[in-house]
Design a protein around this motif. Sequence first.
Motif, mmCIF file in Angstrom:
data_model
loop_
_atom_site.group_PDB
_atom_site.id
_atom_site.type_symbol
_atom_site.label_atom_id
_atom_site.label_comp_id
_atom_site.label_asym_id
_atom_site.label_seq_id
_atom_site.Cartn_x
_atom_site.Cartn_y
_atom_site.Cartn_z
ATOM 1 N N PRO A 241 -1.577 3.296 -6.519
ATOM 2 C CA PRO A 241 -1.724 4.425 -7.290
ATOM 3 C C PRO A 241 -0.076 4.909 -7.667
ATOM 4 O O PRO A 241 0.597 4.629 -6.824
ATOM 5 C CB PRO A 241 -2.204 5.513 -6.568
ATOM 6 C CG PRO A 241 -3.101 4.878 -5.711
ATOM 7 C CD PRO A 241 -2.303 3.640 -5.258
ATOM 8 N N LYS A 242 0.235 5.509 -8.867
ATOM 9 C CA LYS A 242 1.288 5.764 -9.445
ATOM 10 C C LYS A 242 2.190 6.797 -8.491
ATOM 11 O O LYS A 242 3.395 6.770 -8.439
ATOM 12 C CB LYS A 242 1.119 6.167 -10.626
ATOM 13 C CG LYS A 242 0.995 5.174 -11.761
ATOM 14 C CD LYS A 242 0.989 5.788 -13.432
ATOM 15 C CE LYS A 242 0.499 4.400 -14.166
ATOM 16 N NZ LYS A 242 0.551 4.927 -15.461
ATOM 17 N N GLU A 243 1.177 7.478 -7.817
ATOM 18 C CA GLU A 243 1.741 8.571 -6.951
ATOM 19 C C GLU A 243 2.464 8.078 -5.720
ATOM 20 O O GLU A 243 3.215 8.891 -4.948
ATOM 21 C CB GLU A 243 1.064 9.925 -6.770
ATOM 22 C CG GLU A 243 -0.284 9.602 -5.926
ATOM 23 C CD GLU A 243 -1.337 9.065 -6.966
ATOM 24 O OE1 GLU A 243 -2.635 8.807 -6.260
ATOM 25 O OE2 GLU A 243 -0.901 8.820 -8.237
ATOM 26 N N ILE A 244 2.019 7.021 -5.324
ATOM 27 C CA ILE A 244 2.790 6.456 -4.134
ATOM 28 C C ILE A 244 3.889 5.649 -4.457
ATOM 29 O O ILE A 244 4.281 4.676 -5.188
ATOM 30 C CB ILE A 244 1.822 5.417 -3.528
ATOM 31 C CG1 ILE A 244 0.462 6.319 -3.066
ATOM 32 C CG2 ILE A 244 2.645 4.713 -2.303
ATOM 33 C CD1 ILE A 244 -0.473 5.121 -2.565
ATOM 34 N N PRO A 245 5.305 6.240 -3.826
ATOM 35 C CA PRO A 245 6.568 5.603 -4.079
ATOM 36 C C PRO A 245 6.498 4.172 -3.447
ATOM 37 O O PRO A 245 6.303 3.949 -2.329
ATOM 38 C CB PRO A 245 7.484 6.569 -3.587
ATOM 39 C CG PRO A 245 6.782 7.244 -2.658
ATOM 40 C CD PRO A 245 5.432 7.365 -3.121
ATOM 41 N N ILE A 246 7.186 3.156 -4.153
ATOM 42 C CA ILE A 246 7.421 1.786 -3.617
ATOM 43 C C ILE A 246 8.827 1.567 -3.894
ATOM 44 O O ILE A 246 9.246 1.311 -5.260
ATOM 45 C CB ILE A 246 6.604 0.763 -4.517
ATOM 46 C CG1 ILE A 246 5.024 1.201 -3.992
ATOM 47 C CG2 ILE A 246 6.619 -0.658 -3.697
ATOM 48 C CD1 ILE A 246 4.008 0.342 -4.789
ATOM 49 N N HIS B 54 -7.621 1.336 1.224
ATOM 50 C CA HIS B 54 -8.716 1.184 0.102
ATOM 51 C C HIS B 54 -7.964 1.279 -1.249
ATOM 52 O O HIS B 54 -8.776 1.314 -2.100
ATOM 53 C CB HIS B 54 -9.753 2.122 0.546
ATOM 54 C CG HIS B 54 -10.636 1.974 1.702
ATOM 55 N ND1 HIS B 54 -11.453 0.838 2.064
ATOM 56 C CD2 HIS B 54 -10.409 2.949 2.874
ATOM 57 C CE1 HIS B 54 -11.826 0.908 3.168
ATOM 58 N NE2 HIS B 54 -11.301 2.054 3.789
ATOM 59 N N ASN B 55 -6.852 1.665 -1.179
ATOM 60 C CA ASN B 55 -6.238 1.866 -2.694
ATOM 61 C C ASN B 55 -4.896 1.210 -2.748
ATOM 62 O O ASN B 55 -4.457 1.590 -4.073
ATOM 63 C CB ASN B 55 -5.888 3.544 -2.900
ATOM 64 C CG ASN B 55 -5.082 4.153 -1.788
ATOM 65 O OD1 ASN B 55 -4.541 3.614 -0.869
ATOM 66 N ND2 ASN B 55 -4.462 5.226 -2.172
#
Length: 73
Positions: free
Chosen positions: A37-42, A16-17
Motif C-alpha cells: 500500500p502507498k501509505e507504507i514507506p519503503i 496479507h498486504n
Amino acid sequence: MLILQRRKGQALSINHNITLTVVDAGTDWVKLAIDAPKEIPILRTELKEAAAENQKASATASRQVLEEILKKR
C-alpha cells in the motif's frame, strides 16, 4: 531474523498486504518487486541512514550557522 531462499519469479507475502517478488538475481545481487500500500514507506537502508545522519546534524547546528542560512534566504 527469518532467512528464506526464493528463485526468480517466486514471491513471499507479509501481513496479507505486502508481496515481495524476485524479479532477477545474480551472484551477488537480487532485484525485488515490492507490492505494498502507498501509505507504507519503503526506503533503502542507506537512504534511511543518511536521513538519520542529516537529522542528527541539523539538531547540532549552532544558532549562528542557522541565522546565517536564514539571512541568505
